[in-house]
Design an enzyme around this catalytic site. Structure first.
Site, short mmCIF file in Angstrom:
data_model
loop_
_atom_site.label_atom_id
_atom_site.label_comp_id
_atom_site.label_asym_id
_atom_site.label_seq_id
_atom_site.Cartn_x
_atom_site.Cartn_y
_atom_site.Cartn_z
N ARG A 247 -34.86 45.71 59.74
CA ARG A 247 -33.53 45.97 59.18
C ARG A 247 -32.95 47.31 59.63
O ARG A 247 -32.16 47.93 58.90
CB ARG A 247 -33.57 45.93 57.64
N ARG B 128 -27.00 48.77 56.19
CA ARG B 128 -26.12 49.56 55.31
C ARG B 128 -26.49 51.02 55.12
O ARG B 128 -25.70 51.78 54.58
CB ARG B 128 -26.03 48.86 53.94
N ARG C 6 -18.75 46.81 59.33
CA ARG C 6 -18.86 45.68 58.41
C ARG C 6 -17.52 45.35 57.74
O ARG C 6 -17.25 44.19 57.43
CB ARG C 6 -19.94 46.03 57.37
N ASP D 28 -29.31 36.79 61.00
CA ASP D 28 -30.02 36.63 59.74
C ASP D 28 -30.91 35.40 59.83
O ASP D 28 -30.62 34.48 60.61
CB ASP D 28 -29.03 36.47 58.57
N TYR E 141 -35.82 29.24 50.54
CA TYR E 141 -34.40 29.51 50.29
C TYR E 141 -33.60 28.21 50.20
O TYR E 141 -32.68 28.07 49.39
CB TYR E 141 -33.80 30.36 51.42
O1 CP3 Z 1 -31.67 45.16 61.87
C1 CP3 Z 1 -32.25 44.06 61.68
O2 CP3 Z 1 -33.40 43.97 61.19
C2 CP3 Z 1 -31.59 42.80 62.17
C3 CP3 Z 1 -30.85 42.07 61.23
C4 CP3 Z 1 -31.49 41.29 60.08
C5 CP3 Z 1 -30.75 41.01 58.91
N1 CP3 Z 1 -31.48 40.16 58.15
C6 CP3 Z 1 -29.41 41.55 58.63
C7 CP3 Z 1 -28.91 41.55 57.24
C8 CP3 Z 1 -32.74 40.65 59.96
C9 CP3 Z 1 -33.93 40.69 60.89
C10 CP3 Z 1 -32.71 39.93 58.74
C11 CP3 Z 1 -33.83 39.06 58.28
C12 CP3 Z 1 -33.80 38.52 56.93
N2 CP3 Z 1 -32.74 38.06 56.21
C13 CP3 Z 1 -34.97 38.30 56.15
C14 CP3 Z 1 -36.38 38.58 56.62
C15 CP3 Z 1 -36.72 40.02 56.51
C16 CP3 Z 1 -37.06 40.46 55.12
O3 CP3 Z 1 -36.34 41.36 54.65
O4 CP3 Z 1 -38.01 39.95 54.55
C17 CP3 Z 1 -34.57 37.76 54.92
C18 CP3 Z 1 -35.48 37.39 53.76
C19 CP3 Z 1 -33.15 37.59 54.97
C20 CP3 Z 1 -32.26 36.99 53.95
C21 CP3 Z 1 -31.24 37.95 53.50
N3 CP3 Z 1 -30.15 38.37 54.24
C22 CP3 Z 1 -31.17 38.59 52.25
C23 CP3 Z 1 -32.18 38.43 51.13
C24 CP3 Z 1 -30.01 39.41 52.27
C25 CP3 Z 1 -29.44 40.24 51.15
C26 CP3 Z 1 -30.18 41.52 51.14
C27 CP3 Z 1 -29.41 42.59 50.42
O5 CP3 Z 1 -30.05 43.65 50.31
O6 CP3 Z 1 -28.25 42.41 50.05
C28 CP3 Z 1 -29.42 39.28 53.53
C29 CP3 Z 1 -28.19 39.97 54.00
C30 CP3 Z 1 -28.34 40.86 55.18
N4 CP3 Z 1 -29.01 40.52 56.33
C31 CP3 Z 1 -27.78 42.16 55.34
C32 CP3 Z 1 -28.13 42.59 56.63
C33 CP3 Z 1 -27.74 43.88 57.30
C34 CP3 Z 1 -26.93 42.90 54.31
C35 CP3 Z 1 -25.62 42.21 54.14
C36 CP3 Z 1 -24.39 43.02 54.47
O7 CP3 Z 1 -24.43 43.95 55.31
O8 CP3 Z 1 -23.32 42.69 53.94
#
Ligand code: CP3
Length: 345
Positions: A26, A30, A39, A76, A152
Site C-alpha cells: 500500500r 492516503r 484522488r 485493487d 469478499y
Molecule cells: O500501493 C499499493 O499497494 C497498490 C495498490 C493497492 C490498493 N489495494 C489500493 C487501495 C493494493 C495492492 C491493494 C490490495 C488490497 N485491496 C487488499 C490486499 C492487501 C491487504 O491490505 O490485505 C485488500 C484486502 C483490498 C481491499 C480493499 N481496498 C479495502 C479493504 C479497501 C479499504 C481500505 C481502507 O482503508 O479504506 C480498499 C480501498 C483501497 N485500495 C485504497 C487504496 C489506496 C483506499 C481507497 C481510497 O484511496 O479512496
C-alpha cells in the site's frame, strides 16, 4: 550481454545483495498528500483504478518521493470480482461493498470471458508505468487469492471472521468449488496479463488466510495458490511469484515449499525465526515490520528495523511491512526507514 537486473529480481533469483530491497504494501495511498490531491480528480475509487494515467501517476508517486526498489501497480484486488460481473463499489468512510453471492445461481452468473477486456485499463497502466519507471525499479503486479476474493464476494464486504463465507463452503460444496475454480482461472489470467503488460513480479494477497480453519488452509489457500503460481510460471518461467498468506502462520513453511512460489510475505505476528524457516523450505522471506511501529516512529522503530535486518544478514530477504501502510503514517518515518535500510549496506 547480461540483462541488467534490478535488486528485487536479483534477490528473488536467490542472489546475495549488499542490502535487502525494500518496498511497502500500500505504498501508494492516503498517507501521501500528492495521492490525496490526485484522488480528488476521480469521482470514485474504481474510476481512479480504471484510468491508466491516474493509476500510473499514483504508482509512480512513492517511487519519486522515496526511491523504493519496487513499484506495485495501483489497482485493487476487487477489480477481479468486478470483471467477473459482480457489482463492486467503495463507500467513502466504510470500504468495499459487493452485491453478495448467496446461491449457486449467483456463482453460475459470473463470467470469466470478460476478464481480459474489462481489465484492459489496468494492463495499460502497467505498460505505461513500466515505460516511465527507472530501470533499477522492479514492477509488481498483483491479485487477491481465491479465498480472500471469495470471502469478499460472499460476505459483500469486509468481515471480522468471514463466517458467512465459511458456512457457504460447508453448506454449498459444489457451488463453492465452482467459485474457487473460476477464481483460480481468473486470477491466473489476470497475473499473466499483468506480466505480459510489463510486470516482472506478481504478489498473491491472501489477506484473510488467518480467518481459515486448519482444514480449509490446505484446500482453499495453499493448494490454489500453488496451482496459480505454477500456471503463471508455465506461461512465463522468468516471472517471480510472492505469496502472502496473511495470518496462516502455522503453514508458512508449506507455502514456502510450493515449487512455483519464489517468496513468502510474512505478517508481523511471526517471530524472526520464521525468516530462516522460509529459506529452509525453499523460498525467500519478505516482511514483516509492524505497520504501527512505522506510525509511532522513534527509537522503537529503529530497534525493530535493526532486528529484522540483523535476522537476515547475508541471506536473501525483501524488506516490507507485515501488512499495508496506514493513512496516518508520518512521511518522516518512512524516510527514516528507507535511510536505515540503505545505510545497512
Ligand atoms: O500501493 C499499493 O499497494 C497498490 C495498490 C493497492 C490498493 N489495494 C489500493 C487501495 C493494493 C495492492 C491493494 C490490495 C488490497 N485491496 C487488499 C490486499 C492487501 C491487504 O491490505 O490485505 C485488500 C484486502 C483490498 C481491499 C480493499 N481496498 C479495502 C479493504 C479497501 C479499504 C481500505 C481502507 O482503508 O479504506 C480498499 C480501498 C483501497 N485500495 C485504497 C487504496 C489506496 C483506499 C481507497 C481510497 O484511496 O479512496
Amino acid at each position: 550481454m547480461m540483462k541488467t537486473q534490478n535488486l528485487l529480481s536479483s534477490v528473488l533469483s536467490g542472489k546475495a545483495a549488499p542490502r535487502p530491497p525494500v518496498w511497502l504494501m500500500r505504498q501508494a495511498g492516503r498517507y501521501l498528500p500528492e495521492y490525496r490531491k490526485l484522488r480528488t480528480q476521480a469521482k470514485d475509487f474504481l474510476t481512479f483504478c480504471y484510468t491508466p494515467d491516474m493509476a500510473t501517476e499514483a504508482t509512480l508517486q512513492p517511487i519519486s518521493r522515496f526511491g523504493f526498489d519496487a513499484a506495485i501497480i495501483f489497482s485493487d484486488i476487487l477489480v477481479l470480482p468486478h470483471a467477473l460481473g459482480q457489482k463492486v463499489w467503495f463507500e467513502p468512510g466504510f470500504g468495499p461493498k459487493l452485491n453478495a453471492l448467496n446461491t449457486s445461481d449467483d456463482v453460475n452468473n459470473l463470467d470469466l470471458g470478460q476478464v481480459t477486456e474489462f481489465l484492459k485499463p489496468v494492463y495499460s497502466a502497467v505498460t505505461q508505468t513500466r515505460n516511465k519507471l527507472p530501470k533499477e525499479t522492479a514492477l509488481i503486479g498483483f491479485a487477491g487469492a481465491p479465498w480472500t476474493l471469495a470471502a469478499y464476494m460472499i460476505e459483500g464486504a469486509g468481515s471480522r471472521d468471514y463466517a458467512k463465507a465459511r458456512k457457504f463452503a460447508l453448506e454449498k460444496p459444489s457451488a463453492w468449488s465452482k467459485l474457487l475454480n473460476l477464481l483460480e482461472s481468473a486470477i491466473s489470467k489476470h497475473l499473466i496479463n499483468q506480466i505480459e503488460a510489463g510486470a516482472e513480479v506478481v504478489q498473491i494477497f491472501d489477506s484473510w488466510a488467518g480467518a481459515l480453519p486448519a482444514y480449509g488452509v490446505k484446500a482453499w489457500s495453499l493448494e490454489p495458490i500453488g496451482r496459480i503460481a505454477q500456471i503463471v510460471k508455465a506461461a512465463h518461467p522468468g516471472a517471480k511469484v510472492i505469496a502472502f498468506p496473511r495470518g496462516a502462520d502455522a503453514f508458512v513453511s508449506d507455502f514456502a515449499a510450493l515449487p512455483a512460489v519464489d517468496a513468502v510475505s510474512l505478517g508481523q505476528s511471526l517471530p524472526t525465526e520464521a525468516f530462516d524457516h522460509v529459506r529452509k523450505a525453499g523460498a525467500i522471506p519478505q516482511g514483516n515490520l509492524d505497520p504501527v511501529t512505522l506510525i509511532c516512529g522513534g527509537d522503537f522503530l529503529i530497534k525493530e528495523i535493526d532486528n529484522i535486518l540483523n535476522s537476515n544478514r547475508n541471506s536473501p530477504f525483501i524488506f516490507n511491512l507485515g501488512h499495508g501502510i496506514t493513512p496516518e503514517t508520518p512521511i518522516a518515518n518512512v524516510e527514516a526507514l528507507i535511510k536505515r535500510i540503505r545505510d545497512s549496506a
